[in-house]
Design a protein around this motif. Structure first.
Motif, PDB file in Angstrom:
ATOM      1  N   GLY A  53       0.796  -1.219   0.000  1.00  0.00           N
ATOM      2  CA  GLY A  53       0.000   0.000   0.000  1.00  0.00           C
ATOM      3  C   GLY A  53       0.826   1.265   0.000  1.00  0.00           C
ATOM      4  N   VAL A  54       2.104   1.155  -0.370  1.00  0.00           N
ATOM      5  CA  VAL A  54       2.996   2.312  -0.443  1.00  0.00           C
ATOM      6  C   VAL A  54       3.740   2.263  -1.775  1.00  0.00           C
ATOM      7  CG1 VAL A  54       3.306   2.451   2.063  1.00  0.00           C
ATOM      8  CG2 VAL A  54       4.871   1.036   0.684  1.00  0.00           C
ATOM      9  N   PRO A  55       4.271   3.400  -2.246  1.00  0.00           N
ATOM     10  CA  PRO A  55       5.071   3.377  -3.471  1.00  0.00           C
ATOM     11  C   PRO A  55       6.280   2.465  -3.288  1.00  0.00           C
ATOM     12  CG  PRO A  55       4.563   5.635  -2.817  1.00  0.00           C
ATOM     13  CD  PRO A  55       4.166   4.763  -1.678  1.00  0.00           C
ATOM     14  N   ALA A  56       6.533   1.596  -4.257  1.00  0.00           N
ATOM     15  CA  ALA A  56       7.639   0.658  -4.140  1.00  0.00           C
ATOM     16  C   ALA A  56       8.110   0.231  -5.520  1.00  0.00           C
ATOM     17  CB  ALA A  56       7.224  -0.568  -3.323  1.00  0.00           C
ATOM     18  N   TYR A  57       9.408  -0.069  -5.598  1.00  0.00           N
ATOM     19  CA  TYR A  57       9.970  -0.585  -6.843  1.00  0.00           C
ATOM     20  C   TYR A  57      11.191  -1.427  -6.521  1.00  0.00           C
ATOM     21  CZ  TYR A  57      13.005   3.530  -6.228  1.00  0.00           C
ATOM     22  OH  TYR A  57      13.861   4.476  -5.716  1.00  0.00           O
ATOM     23  N   VAL A  58      11.689  -2.140  -7.522  1.00  0.00           N
ATOM     24  CA  VAL A  58      12.870  -2.994  -7.374  1.00  0.00           C
ATOM     25  C   VAL A  58      13.917  -2.575  -8.395  1.00  0.00           C
ATOM     26  CG1 VAL A  58      13.771  -5.350  -7.597  1.00  0.00           C
ATOM     27  CG2 VAL A  58      11.570  -4.953  -6.464  1.00  0.00           C
ATOM     28  N   VAL A  59      15.167  -2.433  -7.932  1.00  0.00           N
ATOM     29  CA  VAL A  59      16.276  -2.115  -8.828  1.00  0.00           C
ATOM     30  C   VAL A  59      17.329  -3.214  -8.737  1.00  0.00           C
ATOM     31  CG1 VAL A  59      15.963   0.394  -8.773  1.00  0.00           C
ATOM     32  CG2 VAL A  59      17.384  -0.709  -7.040  1.00  0.00           C
ATOM     33  N   ASP A  60      18.081  -3.374  -9.814  1.00  0.00           N
ATOM     34  CA  ASP A  60      19.197  -4.313  -9.791  1.00  0.00           C
ATOM     35  C   ASP A  60      20.484  -3.547  -9.490  1.00  0.00           C
ATOM     36  OD1 ASP A  60      19.959  -3.047 -12.147  1.00  0.00           O
ATOM     37  OD2 ASP A  60      19.534  -4.749 -13.444  1.00  0.00           O
ATOM     38  N   ARG A  61      21.619  -4.257  -9.540  1.00  0.00           N
ATOM     39  CA  ARG A  61      22.888  -3.633  -9.173  1.00  0.00           C
ATOM     40  C   ARG A  61      23.270  -2.521 -10.144  1.00  0.00           C
ATOM     41  NH1 ARG A  61      27.242  -8.149  -9.345  1.00  0.00           N
ATOM     42  NH2 ARG A  61      25.496  -9.563  -9.255  1.00  0.00           N
ATOM     43  N   ARG A  62      22.773  -2.587 -11.379  1.00  0.00           N
ATOM     44  CA  ARG A  62      23.057  -1.538 -12.364  1.00  0.00           C
ATOM     45  C   ARG A  62      22.089  -0.362 -12.249  1.00  0.00           C
ATOM     46  NH1 ARG A  62      23.349  -6.123 -17.027  1.00  0.00           N
ATOM     47  NH2 ARG A  62      25.477  -6.882 -16.640  1.00  0.00           N
ATOM     48  N   LEU A  63      21.201  -0.408 -11.261  1.00  0.00           N
ATOM     49  CA  LEU A  63      20.183   0.608 -10.992  1.00  0.00           C
ATOM     50  C   LEU A  63      19.098   0.631 -12.059  1.00  0.00           C
ATOM     51  CD1 LEU A  63      22.312   3.566  -9.569  1.00  0.00           C
ATOM     52  CD2 LEU A  63      21.337   1.583  -8.393  1.00  0.00           C
ATOM     53  N   ASN A  64      18.953  -0.471 -12.801  1.00  0.00           N
ATOM     54  CA  ASN A  64      17.799  -0.619 -13.681  1.00  0.00           C
ATOM     55  C   ASN A  64      16.562  -0.879 -12.836  1.00  0.00           C
ATOM     56  OD1 ASN A  64      19.335  -0.451 -16.114  1.00  0.00           O
ATOM     57  ND2 ASN A  64      19.941  -2.588 -15.852  1.00  0.00           N
ATOM     58  N   ILE A  65      15.467  -0.227 -13.178  1.00  0.00           N
ATOM     59  CA  ILE A  65      14.209  -0.415 -12.457  1.00  0.00           C
ATOM     60  C   ILE A  65      13.495  -1.608 -13.078  1.00  0.00           C
ATOM     61  CG2 ILE A  65      12.021   0.655 -11.800  1.00  0.00           C
ATOM     62  CD1 ILE A  65      13.452   3.389 -12.217  1.00  0.00           C
ATOM     63  N   LEU A  66      13.417  -2.699 -12.335  1.00  0.00           N
ATOM     64  CA  LEU A  66      12.902  -3.952 -12.874  1.00  0.00           C
ATOM     65  C   LEU A  66      11.395  -4.094 -12.712  1.00  0.00           C
ATOM     66  CD1 LEU A  66      15.645  -6.416 -11.566  1.00  0.00           C
ATOM     67  CD2 LEU A  66      15.606  -5.118 -13.698  1.00  0.00           C
ATOM     68  N   GLY A  67      10.853  -3.501 -11.684  1.00  0.00           N
ATOM     69  CA  GLY A  67       9.418  -3.616 -11.432  1.00  0.00           C
ATOM     70  C   GLY A  67       8.972  -2.536 -10.476  1.00  0.00           C
ATOM     71  N   TRP A  68       7.686  -2.214 -10.495  1.00  0.00           N
ATOM     72  CA  TRP A  68       7.144  -1.164  -9.638  1.00  0.00           C
ATOM     73  C   TRP A  68       5.652  -1.388  -9.467  1.00  0.00           C
ATOM     74  CZ3 TRP A  68       9.044  -0.670 -14.547  1.00  0.00           C
ATOM     75  CH2 TRP A  68       8.126  -0.350 -15.555  1.00  0.00           C
ATOM     76  N   ASN A  69       5.053  -0.647  -8.552  1.00  0.00           N
ATOM     77  CA  ASN A  69       3.607  -0.769  -8.387  1.00  0.00           C
ATOM     78  C   ASN A  69       2.904   0.510  -8.848  1.00  0.00           C
ATOM     79  OD1 ASN A  69       4.067   1.027  -6.265  1.00  0.00           O
ATOM     80  ND2 ASN A  69       3.676  -0.484  -4.658  1.00  0.00           N
ATOM     81  N   ARG A  70       1.585   0.494  -8.787  1.00  0.00           N
ATOM     82  CA  ARG A  70       0.801   1.602  -9.342  1.00  0.00           C
ATOM     83  C   ARG A  70       1.013   2.897  -8.573  1.00  0.00           C
ATOM     84  NH1 ARG A  70      -5.244  -0.430 -10.033  1.00  0.00           N
ATOM     85  NH2 ARG A  70      -5.354   1.400 -11.379  1.00  0.00           N
ATOM     86  N   LEU A  71       1.198   2.811  -7.259  1.00  0.00           N
ATOM     87  CA  LEU A  71       1.390   4.023  -6.482  1.00  0.00           C
ATOM     88  C   LEU A  71       2.762   4.653  -6.775  1.00  0.00           C
ATOM     89  CD1 LEU A  71       0.019   5.880  -4.573  1.00  0.00           C
ATOM     90  CD2 LEU A  71       0.720   4.446  -2.648  1.00  0.00           C
ATOM     91  N   ALA A  72       3.755   3.841  -7.087  1.00  0.00           N
ATOM     92  CA  ALA A  72       5.047   4.389  -7.513  1.00  0.00           C
ATOM     93  C   ALA A  72       4.879   5.194  -8.800  1.00  0.00           C
ATOM     94  CB  ALA A  72       6.059   3.260  -7.714  1.00  0.00           C
ATOM     95  N   THR A  73       4.028   4.716  -9.693  1.00  0.00           N
ATOM     96  CA  THR A  73       3.749   5.448 -10.929  1.00  0.00           C
ATOM     97  C   THR A  73       3.131   6.808 -10.621  1.00  0.00           C
ATOM     98  OG1 THR A  73       3.452   3.433 -12.227  1.00  0.00           O
ATOM     99  CG2 THR A  73       2.402   5.425 -13.059  1.00  0.00           C
ATOM    100  N   ALA A  74       2.216   6.849  -9.641  1.00  0.00           N
ATOM    101  CA  ALA A  74       1.569   8.104  -9.280  1.00  0.00           C
ATOM    102  C   ALA A  74       2.562   9.097  -8.694  1.00  0.00           C
ATOM    103  CB  ALA A  74       0.436   7.838  -8.286  1.00  0.00           C
ATOM    104  N   VAL A  75       3.530   8.603  -7.924  1.00  0.00           N
ATOM    105  CA  VAL A  75       4.479   9.488  -7.250  1.00  0.00           C
ATOM    106  C   VAL A  75       5.630   9.900  -8.155  1.00  0.00           C
ATOM    107  CG1 VAL A  75       6.164   9.626  -5.362  1.00  0.00           C
ATOM    108  CG2 VAL A  75       3.912   8.612  -4.959  1.00  0.00           C
TER     109      VAL A  75
END
Length: 295
Positions: free
Chosen positions: A132-154
């Motif tokens: 229920g909070v903005p969240a995403y996942v990055v790899d060691r190269r700082l590529n954004i691999l996945g995120w949720n809808r609230l992260a998109t809003a923010v």
């Protein structure tokens, strides 16, 4: 939402580890003054900070021995000597680990020249979607691999970007739209630069790092300035980040990064607002707006 990977086919030969080591040590010497470490200050100094011989004296090693390390040759040095030099330079734990990785990469477990592209497990994406909070996942190269809808809003809709553009460093330095979301975009960019240097030090033979660093150096004067500081950090836990959004104005979020277990290194990054705060209400408005877009 499916997982996302940001490929980059523009690869070179990786970072020059010895150059990185030399410049890192020189930058750490430059931030110390003789009076900071109890040494007398005498003579005119052509460059700021401690001289090599002063640092060697503090560490309890010969000048020639330390000079060899600063020339990029640390493979034969003992852990005790590196620890003594780290103490003399007043390195924090992250900086000390960075020094050891650069001086003696054979001691590290991450030796693959080009790690394979990292992909997000379906279960992790499901976790993101339920948070229920903005969240995403990055790899060691700082590529954004996945995120949720609230992260998109923010942060903006990363789904509209190409996979190559979905990289935290590229967004921080090359995207004016992404920078507008932060009240202090330069501070955010510095945090990302520190993480990029730390991660590159863990995988100096990964050519994707040198390609990314070269691109940012060519396109961003700010990146060149920050990269030259040779600062390393994986980020402060519980750091407050001030955001800006056209719908709700400015609000504060607490950033909490954490490592994901299993497989290649990835980090889950979440942002939450203090309970009962105006920022929490702003997040609530953004969540409603994101689910039911205006107009």
């Amino acid at each position: 939402m499916s997982s996302h990977v940001a490929p980059d086919d523009r690869v070179t030969s990786g970072l020059d580890r010895r150059t990185e080591l030399k410049e890192f040590l020189r930058s750490r010497r430059a931030r110390l003054r003789p009076e900071d470490v109890g040494l007398p200050s005498y003579g005119r100094r052509r460059v700021p900070g401690l001289r090599r011989e002063e640092l060697a004296q503090l560490a309890g090693v010969s000048y020639a021995y330390y000079a060899r390390l600063e020339q990029g040759y640390g493979e034969t040095m003992s852990a005790e000597v590196l620890d003594a030099i780290a103490r003399a330079l007043r390195l924090n734990e992250e900086e000390r680990e960075h020094l050891v990785r650069l001086a003696q990469p054979e001691r590290q477990s991450e030796t693959r020249a080009t790690p394979p592209p990292q992909r997000l497990r379906t279960s992790v994406q499901h976790l993101l979607d339920t948070l229920g909070v903005p969240a995403y996942v990055v790899d060691r190269r700082l590529n954004i691999l996945g995120w949720n809808r609230l992260a998109t809003a923010v942060f903006g809709d990363w789904g509209l970007l190409s996979p190559e553009e979905r990289n935290a460093a590229r967004l921080a330095f090359l995207s004016s739209e992404a920078r507008k979301r932060f009240v202090d975009p330069d501070g955010t960019a510095l945090r990302i630069t520190r993480a990029l240097r730390m991660n590159a030090g863990k995988s100096p033979r990964d050519p994707h790092f040198s390609s990314l660093i070269q691109e940012l150096s060519q396109k961003s004067e700010e990146f060149r300035r920050q990269w030259a500081r040779h600062e390393v950090s994986c980020g402060t836990v519980g750091e407050t980040v001030r955001m800006r959004h056209p719908l709700v104005g400015e609000f504060d979020l607490v950033r909490e990064p954490m490592a994901l277990p299993g497989g290649a290194p990835m980090r889950l990054v979440t942002y939450h607002a203090e309970p009962g705060s105006r920022s929490e209400e702003a997040l609530r408005v953004l969540a409603s707006w994101e689910v039911e877009p205006l107009g």
